[in-house]
Design a protein around this motif. Structure first.
Motif, PDB file in Angstrom:
ATOM      1  N   THR A  54      36.847  44.186  60.026  1.00 25.24           N
ATOM      2  CA  THR A  54      37.339  42.727  59.821  1.00 25.24           C
ATOM      3  C   THR A  54      35.866  41.854  60.291  1.00 25.24           C
TER       4      THR A  54
ATOM      5  N   ARG B 107      40.695  38.880  57.067  1.00 26.83           N
ATOM      6  CA  ARG B 107      40.998  39.436  58.241  1.00 26.83           C
ATOM      7  C   ARG B 107      42.478  39.814  58.169  1.00 26.83           C
TER       8      ARG B 107
ATOM      9  N   SER C  69      36.859  46.185  67.335  1.00 30.24           N
ATOM     10  CA  SER C  69      36.652  44.686  66.934  1.00 30.24           C
ATOM     11  C   SER C  69      36.107  43.868  68.185  1.00 30.24           C
TER      12      SER C  69
ATOM     13  N   ASP D 210      42.593  39.532  66.588  1.00 36.60           N
ATOM     14  CA  ASP D 210      42.778  40.452  65.497  1.00 36.60           C
ATOM     15  C   ASP D 210      43.603  41.418  65.849  1.00 36.60           C
TER      16      ASP D 210
END
Length: 283
Positions: free
Chosen positions: A153, A161, A184, A189
């Motif tokens: 993402t 995302r 990440s 996220d």
């Protein structure tokens, strides 16, 4: 299904020393700042770089002994590697059909259509978000049991995302025997989909915890300078200097709420925990 035990990769200016585990049916997150070692860990796990010591296994098999058949069960996204930018989706589709015996052409093309990815346009003409979606779809297109996704993402807007995270959850629901390891530097996220999270800093895992536990039992104590010696240190993990004294990260928020009625205690987000771990001093 994924196991790294004391895997050491020693570069001149950086050293990875990492242990982690991803179990069947789980989505495990690896978070850390840029340069923390996430990509190095993934490349070591995939056998793309030599390991100085330790063991890395996928589905019980050492990564240096994986056969072509074993590798077909792995779906990957690497931040610095993909097909030629001159390729179109139609080109990639033909290649994937030749690469993988379990390639699901219908799934791949249907998802490309859902994501509004043009089949005849060259990848170099795609936006960053379009390229990110395409990378993820190629990893999911051949019924992989093990997904290893390095920053899928990164560089995408919130909408893109979330689309990628949703499709990962959808995939695991469809194939519950699978597992996902995803990295990440945007930890919020991972909060949406991960069962557990590893915090990586300068090549070392500083904290590993179930996501529910992080969100339910961790807290940040706001302690004035005059009170620092009066706080029970038993359940404090990290501290960070502030203008008024210290912030303390604890994994037993309820203990301090019950025993220090006048103490300011915040329920942190995944990002706030990350900042405490990355920028704080271990106690």
């Amino acid at each position: 299904m994924i196991v790294m035990e004391n895997v050491v990769v020693d570069y001149t200016k950086f050293k990875l020393n990492c242990s982690l585990q991803v179990n069947k049916g789980m989505i495990t997150g690896l978070v850390g700042e840029n340069g923390a070692g996430k990509t190095t860990a993934f490349k070591a796990l995939l056998g793309l770089i030599p390991v100085d010591s330790g063991t890395a296994k996928i589905d019980g098999i050492s990564v240096d002994q994986l056969t072509s058949e074993n590798k077909e069960k792995i779906g990957t996204v690497l931040s610095d590697s993909f097909f030629s930018p001159a390729f179109t989706i139609k080109d990639i589709n033909r290649l994937l059909k030749n690469f993988y015996q379990e390639y699901d052409e219908s799934y791949f093309l249907t998802k490309c259509q859902e994501f509004n990815l043009p089949l005849n346009q060259k990848i170099k003409e795609f936006s960053t978000g379009m390229q990110g979606k395409l990378k993820t779809l190629t990893a999911l297109s051949h019924k992989a049991q093990i997904l290893i996704l390095d920053e899928p993402t990164s560089g995408l807007d919130v909408s893109a995302r979330y689309e990628i995270l949703d499709i990962l959850q959808e995939y695991l629901d469809k194939y519950p025997e699978s597992c996902v390891l995803i990295s990440s530097h945007i930890s919020t996220d991972l909060e949406r989909i991960c069962d557990d999270i590893y915090y990586l800093k300068q090549g070392k895992v500083l904290l590993h915890e179930d996501t529910d536990v992080l969100l339910d039992t961790y807290g940040i104590l706001k302690v004035e300078e005059t009170m620092t010696d009066k706080i029970d240190q038993s359940f404090l993990l990290y501290r960070k200097r502030t203008t008024y004294g210290y912030d303390y990260l604890t994994n037993q928020m309820s203990f301090y709420k019950e025993n220090y009625a006048n103490l300011i205690i915040e329920k942190p987000s995944i990002d706030q925990i990350l900042l405490m771990v990355m920028g704080g001093e271990e106690i």
